[in-house]
Design a protein around this motif. Structure first.
Motif, PDB file in Angstrom:
ATOM      1  N   ILE A   1       0.835  -1.203   0.000  1.00 27.82           N
ATOM      2  CA  ILE A   1       0.000   0.000   0.000  1.00 27.82           C
ATOM      3  C   ILE A   1       0.869   1.252   0.000  1.00 27.82           C
ATOM      4  O   ILE A   1       0.620   2.205  -0.747  1.00 27.82           O
ATOM      5  CB  ILE A   1      -0.960  -0.010   1.204  1.00 27.82           C
ATOM      6  CG1 ILE A   1      -2.067  -1.048   0.983  1.00 27.82           C
ATOM      7  CG2 ILE A   1      -1.567   1.379   1.432  1.00 27.82           C
ATOM      8  CD1 ILE A   1      -3.026  -1.200   2.144  1.00 27.82           C
ATOM      9  N   ARG A   2       1.904   1.254   0.817  1.00 27.63           N
ATOM     10  CA  ARG A   2       2.793   2.429   0.845  1.00 27.63           C
ATOM     11  C   ARG A   2       3.412   2.668  -0.531  1.00 27.63           C
ATOM     12  O   ARG A   2       3.533   3.817  -0.980  1.00 27.63           O
ATOM     13  CB  ARG A   2       3.887   2.241   1.902  1.00 27.63           C
ATOM     14  CG  ARG A   2       3.370   2.263   3.331  1.00 27.63           C
ATOM     15  CD  ARG A   2       4.511   2.388   4.333  1.00 27.63           C
ATOM     16  NE  ARG A   2       5.406   1.232   4.329  1.00 27.63           N
ATOM     17  CZ  ARG A   2       5.239   0.156   5.074  1.00 27.63           C
ATOM     18  NH1 ARG A   2       4.191   0.064   5.891  1.00 27.63           N
ATOM     19  NH2 ARG A   2       6.117  -0.842   5.037  1.00 27.63           N
ATOM     20  N   ALA A   3       3.803   1.588  -1.195  1.00 28.36           N
ATOM     21  CA  ALA A   3       4.461   1.729  -2.496  1.00 28.36           C
ATOM     22  C   ALA A   3       3.505   2.201  -3.585  1.00 28.36           C
ATOM     23  O   ALA A   3       3.947   2.734  -4.605  1.00 28.36           O
ATOM     24  CB  ALA A   3       5.092   0.395  -2.900  1.00 28.36           C
ATOM     25  N   MET A   4       2.197   2.011  -3.399  1.00 28.96           N
ATOM     26  CA  MET A   4       1.204   2.450  -4.384  1.00 28.96           C
ATOM     27  C   MET A   4       0.904   3.939  -4.304  1.00 28.96           C
ATOM     28  O   MET A   4       0.313   4.512  -5.215  1.00 28.96           O
ATOM     29  CB  MET A   4      -0.122   1.713  -4.165  1.00 28.96           C
ATOM     30  CG  MET A   4      -0.144   0.257  -4.496  1.00 28.96           C
ATOM     31  SD  MET A   4      -1.830  -0.334  -4.134  1.00 28.96           S
ATOM     32  CE  MET A   4      -1.559  -2.099  -4.172  1.00 28.96           C
TER      33      MET A   4
ATOM     34  N   LEU B   1       1.319  12.763   3.878  1.00 24.55           N
ATOM     35  CA  LEU B   1       0.981  11.817   4.943  1.00 24.55           C
ATOM     36  C   LEU B   1       2.221  11.343   5.700  1.00 24.55           C
ATOM     37  O   LEU B   1       2.119  10.488   6.586  1.00 24.55           O
ATOM     38  CB  LEU B   1       0.229  10.616   4.363  1.00 24.55           C
ATOM     39  CG  LEU B   1      -1.155  10.928   3.783  1.00 24.55           C
ATOM     40  CD1 LEU B   1      -1.713   9.713   3.055  1.00 24.55           C
ATOM     41  CD2 LEU B   1      -2.122  11.401   4.865  1.00 24.55           C
ATOM     42  N   ASP B   2       3.379  11.883   5.333  1.00 22.69           N
ATOM     43  CA  ASP B   2       4.644  11.562   5.999  1.00 22.69           C
ATOM     44  C   ASP B   2       4.939  10.066   5.927  1.00 22.69           C
ATOM     45  O   ASP B   2       5.264   9.423   6.930  1.00 22.69           O
ATOM     46  CB  ASP B   2       4.619  12.032   7.458  1.00 22.69           C
ATOM     47  CG  ASP B   2       6.019  12.054   8.076  1.00 22.69           C
ATOM     48  OD1 ASP B   2       7.002  12.178   7.326  1.00 22.69           O
ATOM     49  OD2 ASP B   2       6.110  11.936   9.324  1.00 22.69           O
ATOM     50  N   VAL B   3       4.825   9.523   4.727  1.00 28.27           N
ATOM     51  CA  VAL B   3       5.124   8.111   4.482  1.00 28.27           C
ATOM     52  C   VAL B   3       6.426   8.026   3.704  1.00 28.27           C
ATOM     53  O   VAL B   3       6.544   8.588   2.609  1.00 28.27           O
ATOM     54  CB  VAL B   3       3.998   7.429   3.681  1.00 28.27           C
ATOM     55  CG1 VAL B   3       4.383   6.006   3.309  1.00 28.27           C
ATOM     56  CG2 VAL B   3       2.693   7.437   4.484  1.00 28.27           C
ATOM     57  N   ASP B   4       7.384   7.341   4.255  1.00 27.60           N
ATOM     58  CA  ASP B   4       8.674   7.131   3.589  1.00 27.60           C
ATOM     59  C   ASP B   4       8.585   5.827   2.803  1.00 27.60           C
ATOM     60  O   ASP B   4       8.595   4.743   3.381  1.00 27.60           O
ATOM     61  CB  ASP B   4       9.785   7.061   4.631  1.00 27.60           C
ATOM     62  CG  ASP B   4      11.165   6.867   3.997  1.00 27.60           C
ATOM     63  OD1 ASP B   4      11.307   7.175   2.793  1.00 27.60           O
ATOM     64  OD2 ASP B   4      12.079   6.389   4.696  1.00 27.60           O
TER      65      ASP B   4
END
Length: 260
Positions: free
Chosen positions: A206-209, A218-221
């Motif tokens: 999900i993060r990679a999408m 959203l501060d997602v690395d």
């Protein structure tokens, strides 16, 4: 008596009728697996985020299962369902986190929500189907415009071509999206779906999408390990789909008689 085979006139070649690309891919469960990308963008639009906080009860993804199911049903139907979206959204209005009034039938707000699904549909093709060429992208976008026309909402915000859509979408994400208290409230459930098709997608995938702008706000690395997890998930999903009859590769809302 039938003519001898040697003198029997040849039947005209059967004309191949290609399935529209939007029918081939929109109802596919792999589009549903990619939906956290769309929702992560929606919660960063102040009006969309406020509508989800103020008008959705019983869980964000339970709501999306119903809303997207209805959306797909309309896309696959030949019936006149133009009143459905207006009826469903007429009461969705209020004040967002910035103190601005919103109404979900505002053409700019409504089209951006649709645009997140269009962007996610193209992303699902890249992730699960190896992508499509420029001509097919143009064709699919034209079909997405016809799908949008079924809602009978003003198309004044809708770009005319796929190239213009990409430019519009990048500009909207850069200039309109922001992290608000409503977005912060919805962040965890968006990235960790507790139900429906996205529940089965690994969190790393999900993060990679995520769209880059959504990941930033959203501060997602997004790491190399996340991207590897997405590739592995796509490969295993495609293997499973390869042995699944087409009917069951579709969401239930796409499995209906278009005239029913």
């Amino acid at each position: 008596m039938p003519a001898p085979a040697a003198h029997r006139p040849e039947a005209p070649p059967r004309r191949r009728v290609d399935m529209p690309l939007v029918y081939r891919y929109l109802g596919d469960r792999r589009f549903a697996y990619t939906l956290p990308r769309a929702l992560s963008l929606q919660i960063l639009d102040p009006g969309d985020a406020a509508s989800l906080v103020q008008h959705v009860h019983g869980g964000l993804w339970a709501h999306k299962s119903r809303a997207v199911g209805e959306m797909v049903y309309i896309a696959y139907s030949n019936r006149d369902l133009t009143a459905v979206m207006r009826t469903a959204h007429s009461h969705v209005k209020g004040t967002d986190s910035n103190g601005e009034r919103y109404h979900s039938l505002n053409p700019e707000l409504f089209f951006f929500q649709h645009a997140t699904y269009v962007d996610t549909l193209f992303t699902s093709l890249d992730v699960f189907h190896g992508g499509i060429g420029p001509d097919e992208k143009d064709q699919l976008y034209r079909e997405c415009c016809r799908w949008y026309a079924k809602y009978d909402i003003s198309d004044r915000a809708q770009p005319a071509t796929y190239a213009e859509f990409v430019e519009y979408f990048d500009d909207y994400c850069r200039t309109h999206l922001q992290m608000t208290p409503d977005a912060a409230r919805l962040r965890e459930e968006t990235l960790h779906p507790p139900t429906w098709y996205p529940h089965s997608v690994p969190h790393a995938a999900i993060r990679a999408m995520l769209h880059p702008r959504a990941a930033e706000l959203l501060d997602v690395d997004v790491t190399a390990a996340d991207r590897a997890a997405l590739r592995a998930y796509a490969a295993s999903t495609n293997l499973r789909m390869a042995i699944t009859p087409r009917k069951f590769r579709l969401m239930s809302s796409a499995r209906h008689d278009p005239d029913a």
